[in-house]
Design an enzyme around this catalytic site. Structure first.
Site, PDB file in Angstrom:
ATOM      1  NE  ARG A   1       1.597  10.134  10.415  1.00  0.00           N
ATOM      2  CZ  ARG A   1       1.126   9.090   9.758  1.00  0.00           C
ATOM      3  NH1 ARG A   1      -0.034   8.573  10.078  1.00  0.00           N
ATOM      4  NH2 ARG A   1       1.818   8.551   8.783  1.00  0.00           N
TER       5      ARG A   1
ATOM      6  CE  LYS B   1      -1.604   1.567   4.067  1.00  0.00           C
ATOM      7  NZ  LYS B   1      -1.226   2.979   4.253  1.00  0.00           N
ATOM      8  CG  ASN B   2       2.648   2.723   3.507  1.00  0.00           C
ATOM      9  OD1 ASN B   2       1.455   2.992   3.379  1.00  0.00           O
ATOM     10  ND2 ASN B   2       3.242   2.642   4.687  1.00  0.00           N
TER      11      ASN B   2
ATOM     12  CB  CYS C   1      -3.745  10.947  12.066  1.00  0.00           C
ATOM     13  SG  CYS C   1      -2.185  10.143  12.311  1.00  0.00           S
TER      14      CYS C   1
ATOM     15  NE  ARG D   1      -6.353   4.167   6.270  1.00  0.00           N
ATOM     16  CZ  ARG D   1      -5.333   4.667   6.962  1.00  0.00           C
ATOM     17  NH1 ARG D   1      -5.423   4.839   8.245  1.00  0.00           N
ATOM     18  NH2 ARG D   1      -4.222   5.015   6.347  1.00  0.00           N
TER      19      ARG D   1
ATOM     20  CG  ASP E   1       3.965   1.478   9.389  1.00  0.00           C
ATOM     21  OD1 ASP E   1       3.673   2.321  10.255  1.00  0.00           O
ATOM     22  OD2 ASP E   1       3.947   1.726   8.161  1.00  0.00           O
TER      23      ASP E   1
HETATM   24  C1  UD1 Z   1       5.053   6.910   6.320  1.00  0.00           C
HETATM   25  C2  UD1 Z   1       4.162   5.695   6.182  1.00  0.00           C
HETATM   26  C3  UD1 Z   1       3.712   5.222   7.557  1.00  0.00           C
HETATM   27  C4  UD1 Z   1       4.919   4.977   8.451  1.00  0.00           C
HETATM   28  C5  UD1 Z   1       5.842   6.197   8.464  1.00  0.00           C
HETATM   29  C6  UD1 Z   1       7.146   5.933   9.198  1.00  0.00           C
HETATM   30  C7  UD1 Z   1       3.084   6.043   4.053  1.00  0.00           C
HETATM   31  C8  UD1 Z   1       1.839   6.366   3.308  1.00  0.00           C
HETATM   32  N1  UD1 Z   1       3.002   6.073   5.383  1.00  0.00           N
HETATM   33  O1  UD1 Z   1       4.294   7.946   6.938  1.00  0.00           O
HETATM   34  O2  UD1 Z   1       2.974   4.020   7.396  1.00  0.00           O
HETATM   35  O3  UD1 Z   1       4.478   4.744   9.785  1.00  0.00           O
HETATM   36  O4  UD1 Z   1       6.173   6.571   7.115  1.00  0.00           O
HETATM   37  O5  UD1 Z   1       7.818   4.874   8.650  1.00  0.00           O
HETATM   38  O6  UD1 Z   1       4.104   5.721   3.465  1.00  0.00           O
HETATM   39  N2  UD1 Z   1       7.744  14.616  10.396  1.00  0.00           N
HETATM   40  C9  UD1 Z   1       7.882  15.955  10.666  1.00  0.00           C
HETATM   41  N3  UD1 Z   1       7.644  16.858   9.660  1.00  0.00           N
HETATM   42  C10 UD1 Z   1       7.297  16.469   8.395  1.00  0.00           C
HETATM   43  C11 UD1 Z   1       7.169  15.100   8.128  1.00  0.00           C
HETATM   44  C12 UD1 Z   1       7.399  14.186   9.137  1.00  0.00           C
HETATM   45  O7  UD1 Z   1       8.194  16.341  11.794  1.00  0.00           O
HETATM   46  O8  UD1 Z   1       7.116  17.349   7.529  1.00  0.00           O
HETATM   47  C13 UD1 Z   1       7.993  13.617  11.468  1.00  0.00           C
HETATM   48  C14 UD1 Z   1       6.742  12.797  11.814  1.00  0.00           C
HETATM   49  O9  UD1 Z   1       5.904  13.461  12.737  1.00  0.00           O
HETATM   50  C15 UD1 Z   1       7.354  11.538  12.364  1.00  0.00           C
HETATM   51  C16 UD1 Z   1       8.631  11.365  11.517  1.00  0.00           C
HETATM   52  O10 UD1 Z   1       8.904  12.653  10.973  1.00  0.00           O
HETATM   53  O11 UD1 Z   1       7.728  11.703  13.704  1.00  0.00           O
HETATM   54  C17 UD1 Z   1       8.503  10.358  10.396  1.00  0.00           C
HETATM   55  O12 UD1 Z   1       7.325  10.622   9.651  1.00  0.00           O
HETATM   56  P1  UD1 Z   1       7.182  10.309   8.105  1.00  0.00           P
HETATM   57  O13 UD1 Z   1       8.307   9.441   7.660  1.00  0.00           O
HETATM   58  O14 UD1 Z   1       6.965  11.579   7.381  1.00  0.00           O
HETATM   59  O15 UD1 Z   1       5.835   9.470   8.066  1.00  0.00           O
HETATM   60  P2  UD1 Z   1       4.820   9.443   6.884  1.00  0.00           P
HETATM   61  O16 UD1 Z   1       5.552   9.663   5.620  1.00  0.00           O
HETATM   62  O17 UD1 Z   1       3.645  10.309   7.185  1.00  0.00           O
END
Ligand code: UD1
Length: 422
Positions: free
Chosen positions: A122, A22-23, A117, A400, A308
């Site tokens: 996030r 999915k991701n 969420c 999902r 995850d």
């Molecule tokens: C993706 C995955 C999710 C997984 C996560 C971490 C998808 C669709 N989802 O989520 O299943 O749990 O990676 O492996 O691929 N952060 C910031 N600022 C930002 C972006 C992120 O502070 O602009 C922080 C987040 O709050 C978190 C960390 O960085 O603490 C990692 O998040 P991120 O890798 O961005 O997660 P997602 O991409 O949302």
């Protein structure tokens, strides 16, 4: 609403086939916004999140046609809108993945802010600041990210403050159509990010450093790409979840169509807990443990232990002989399954982002509530070993991200039924 009814205490056996990730599929669907031709995406998982993103692309003017359950043909040549509205984005945070592609192709877009969420705040600040570095003007108006780059995005040197998976994907896709060279440092190395780079490279985008944390991307200056058909990589989190199902019931089971390399951290933990493996090109077979030992887990970015898989290993730790320690470093609120597991008799003590799991206590059936996608799978796993009949409610969370969940569990011999409330 639907729930899963699970009779615990059964050994599992047999094999299950792992679906597409999915991701990986989500950013790859967004990537089709960069293509001038229609693209067939194969090995797409038949899960709700994919339908949500397809719907979003359709709202923008694309055509998305399912050719069977697992193949999606997308044509974005007639996209007429650049507005990703709240009704869809609120259903799925990953909708933010259209931001980079829309902005780089059209020079403007409005994408609803995903908001918080269940598992934490996030933010998307890193996505936005990187796009600003590439020349975008960004403001937040009435809950929308309003982004413009009148003459297109420009290549830039960007250092990500933190490693972000969807942030890396968004900026890599934006850089593909930018003018000039983009140099990205501290990029996520998750296999899903790697596939985005590979599909872009196959479409002629020059990218060096694929698979490392530093990428150099030569943009096409808004010339759309010729994206070839491709097949989505297999889902390492789904694979890990079924391995945990085998492990928690201490059964011999096999998973097919999984990539053992993407599962290294998970396989290592299972090995440390006492399980064995037979690994061939076709399948990974989990062998039961003599004694299930407790584990120590720190969630981190790939190739480290994935957040995850944290909830599933917490469930598995409930049957270990001793105290496991699980340190969740990525998301501040990713222990919501703890109070639900406690309803089944689990003894888990929380101290900030660290959970101590006292294994070996008897687990009893209960009605439990799923709170997010991966937390829900931990409840299903615990129910497989709890005595009696459990009900896992709010399984729309599971739908999902897990294709044919109950069919796959049934194929392994679990006593699982999907039922309707009332
Ligand atoms: C993706 C995955 C999710 C997984 C996560 C971490 C998808 C669709 N989802 O989520 O299943 O749990 O990676 O492996 O691929 N952060 C910031 N600022 C930002 C972006 C992120 O502070 O602009 C922080 C987040 O709050 C978190 C960390 O960085 O603490 C990692 O998040 P991120 O890798 O961005 O997660 P997602 O991409 O949302």
């Amino acid at each position: 609403m639907q729930y899963l009814q699970i009779n615990g205490g059964k050994k599992l056996s047999g094999e299950v086939s792992i679906s597409g990730a999915k991701n990986a599929a989500l950013p790859l669907i967004a990537l089709t916004l960069l293509s001038k031709n229609s693209v067939n995406l194969k090995n797409i998982p038949d899960v709700a999140d994919i339908k949500t993103l397809s719907k979003l692309l359709e709202n923008l003017g694309s055509t998305c046609e399912f050719l069977g359950k697992n193949e999606l043909k997308i044509d974005t040549s007639k996209v007429h809108s650049t507005m990703a509205n709240y009704d869809i984005v609120r259903k799925m945070r990953a909708s933010i993945l259209v931001l980079g592609p829309l902005l780089s192709r059209f020079g403007h877009c409005e994408v609803s802010l995903p908001g918080g969420c269940a598992i934490g705040q996030r933010p998307i600040d890193l996505h936005l600041s990187a796009l600003e570095k590439m020349g975008a003007n960004i403001s937040i108006k009435q809950g929308y990210v309003v982004a413009t780059a009148k003459n297109g995005l420009k290549g830039a040197k960007i250092v990500f403050d933190k490693i972000t998976v969807t942030g890396s994907e968004n900026i890599v896709m934006a850089a593909a159509l930018a003018k000039g060279q983009t140099h990205l440092i501290n990029v996520a190395k998750e296999p899903e990010v790697v596939q985005v780079c590979e599909v872009l490279a196959a479409a002629g985008v020059k990218i060096s450093g694929i698979g490392t944390d530093e990428l150099i991307i030569e943009g096409t200056d808004r010339e759309l790409l010729n994206v070839s058909d491709f097949s989505v990589i297999s889902d390492r989190i789904e694979a890990g979840t079924y391995l945990c199902a085998g492990a928690i019931t201490n059964s011999k089971i096999s998973i097919k169509n999984a990539n053992a390399q993407h599962l290294s951290a998970v396989l290592l933990k299972l090995e440390q807990m006492g399980f064995g493996f037979e690994i061939s090109d076709e399948k990974i077979t989990l062998l039961p443990a003599k004694t299930i030992k407790p584990c120590e887990i720190v969630t981190t970015e790939y190739p480290g232990f994935p957040t995850d898989m944290q909830a599933q290993f917490m469930a598995l730790s409930l049957v270990a002989d001793g105290v496991s320690v699980i340190d969740e470093r990525l998301f501040e609120n990713r222990f919501m399954h703890v109070s639900e597991l406690a309803r089944m008799g689990a003894d888990i003590r929380l101290n900030g982002h660290i959970a101590s799991v006292y294994g070996g206590k008897p687990l009893n059936s209960a009605d439990v509530m799923a709170t997010d996608l991966r937390a829900s799978s931990a409840l299903v796993l615990a129910a497989l070993v709890a005595s009696g009949t459990s009900k896992v409610h709010r399984i729309y969370h599971l739908d999902r991200g897990y294709e044919n969940l109950e069919e796959k569990f049934k194929a392994l011999g679990a006593d699982v039924l999907r039922r309707n409330d009332g």
